[in-house]
Design a protein around this motif. Structure first.
Motif, PDB file in Angstrom:
ATOM      1  N   GLU A  15     -86.456  -4.787  11.179  1.00 54.38           N
ATOM      2  CA  GLU A  15     -86.477  -4.277   9.802  1.00 54.38           C
ATOM      3  C   GLU A  15     -85.270  -3.379   9.515  1.00 54.38           C
ATOM      4  OE1 GLU A  15     -90.230  -2.932   8.225  1.00 54.38           O
ATOM      5  OE2 GLU A  15     -91.335  -4.304   9.513  1.00 54.38           O
TER       6      GLU A  15
ATOM      7  N   LEU B 199     -97.054   2.982  14.308  1.00 54.36           N
ATOM      8  CA  LEU B 199     -97.767   1.941  13.565  1.00 54.36           C
ATOM      9  C   LEU B 199     -98.881   1.329  14.406  1.00 54.36           C
ATOM     10  CD1 LEU B 199     -94.725   0.123  11.903  1.00 54.36           C
ATOM     11  CD2 LEU B 199     -96.227   1.873  10.899  1.00 54.36           C
TER      12      LEU B 199
ATOM     13  N   TYR C 100     -90.651  10.015  12.787  1.00 52.06           N
ATOM     14  CA  TYR C 100     -91.192   8.667  12.906  1.00 52.06           C
ATOM     15  C   TYR C 100     -92.711   8.719  12.941  1.00 52.06           C
ATOM     16  CZ  TYR C 100     -91.889   9.955  17.801  1.00 52.06           C
ATOM     17  OH  TYR C 100     -92.290  10.591  18.943  1.00 52.06           O
TER      18      TYR C 100
ATOM     19  N   ARG D 175     -85.274   0.176  11.130  1.00 49.82           N
ATOM     20  CA  ARG D 175     -86.299   1.151  10.722  1.00 49.82           C
ATOM     21  C   ARG D 175     -87.563   1.063  11.565  1.00 49.82           C
ATOM     22  NH1 ARG D 175     -84.951   4.868   7.180  1.00 49.82           N
ATOM     23  NH2 ARG D 175     -87.082   5.070   6.528  1.00 49.82           N
ATOM     24  N   VAL D 176     -87.730  -0.003  12.337  1.00 51.62           N
ATOM     25  CA  VAL D 176     -88.909  -0.160  13.198  1.00 51.62           C
ATOM     26  C   VAL D 176     -88.426  -0.421  14.618  1.00 51.62           C
ATOM     27  CG1 VAL D 176     -90.919  -1.615  13.692  1.00 51.62           C
ATOM     28  CG2 VAL D 176     -90.391  -0.996  11.332  1.00 51.62           C
TER      29      VAL D 176
ATOM     30  N   ARG E 155     -92.264   3.413  13.247  1.00 50.38           N
ATOM     31  CA  ARG E 155     -91.411   3.298  12.065  1.00 50.38           C
ATOM     32  C   ARG E 155     -90.654   4.605  11.853  1.00 50.38           C
ATOM     33  NH1 ARG E 155     -90.658   0.152   7.918  1.00 50.38           N
ATOM     34  NH2 ARG E 155     -92.505  -1.104   8.304  1.00 50.38           N
TER      35      ARG E 155
END
Length: 138
Positions: free
Chosen positions: A41, A75, A72, A44-45, A59
């Protein structure tokens, strides 16, 4: 909501420390219990693999290169918490020499007490910062 925090003072210039730990994908460079990290991503991940074989997906919430910090959230992963948010940052040392690295987070425990969750993440942060010191001293 439970919280955990840890810090370490290093006799290493702040920019050198940030260069090692400031990349969102840099954990394998200094954290031996996370030997693998892959970005997705647009960076971002991150998908992490632990030495125990667990997968942790995190994330990036905020990145500030000028202030040498990023935040962060988790997830998914094996930790018994939800709504986890943490920050890793590098500050100038108290005496203007060296640096201080701080790692802190907040979270809601699931299936364990606040005290147990706080102890779990305090240990993770302290062990991680001790590993950082060893990596810097190499």
């Amino acid at each position: 909501m439970a919280k955990a925090t840890a810090f370490i003072d290093l006799n290493t210039e702040i920019d050198q420390v940030w260069q090692l730990i400031g990349g969102f994908d840099s954990l394998p460079d200094w954290l031996p219990f996370i030997p693998q990290s892959a970005l997705s991503e647009g960076g971002r991940v991150r998908t992490l693999k632990s030495i125990a074989g667990d997968t942790i997906i995190e994330r990036l919430l905020d990145f500030n290169d000028a202030e040498r910090r990023y935040s962060y959230t988790i997830l998914s992963g094996p930790a018994p918490v939800r709504d986890y948010e943490a920050t890793l940052r590098v500050l100038p040392g108290d005496d203007g020499q060296g640096s201080r690295v701080e790692w802190f987070g907040s979270f809601i425990p699931e299936g364990i007490s606040d005290a147990e969750a706080t102890a779990l993440f305090t240990t993770i942060y302290e062990d991680g910062l001790a590993a950082l010191k060893r990596a810097i001293e190499r």
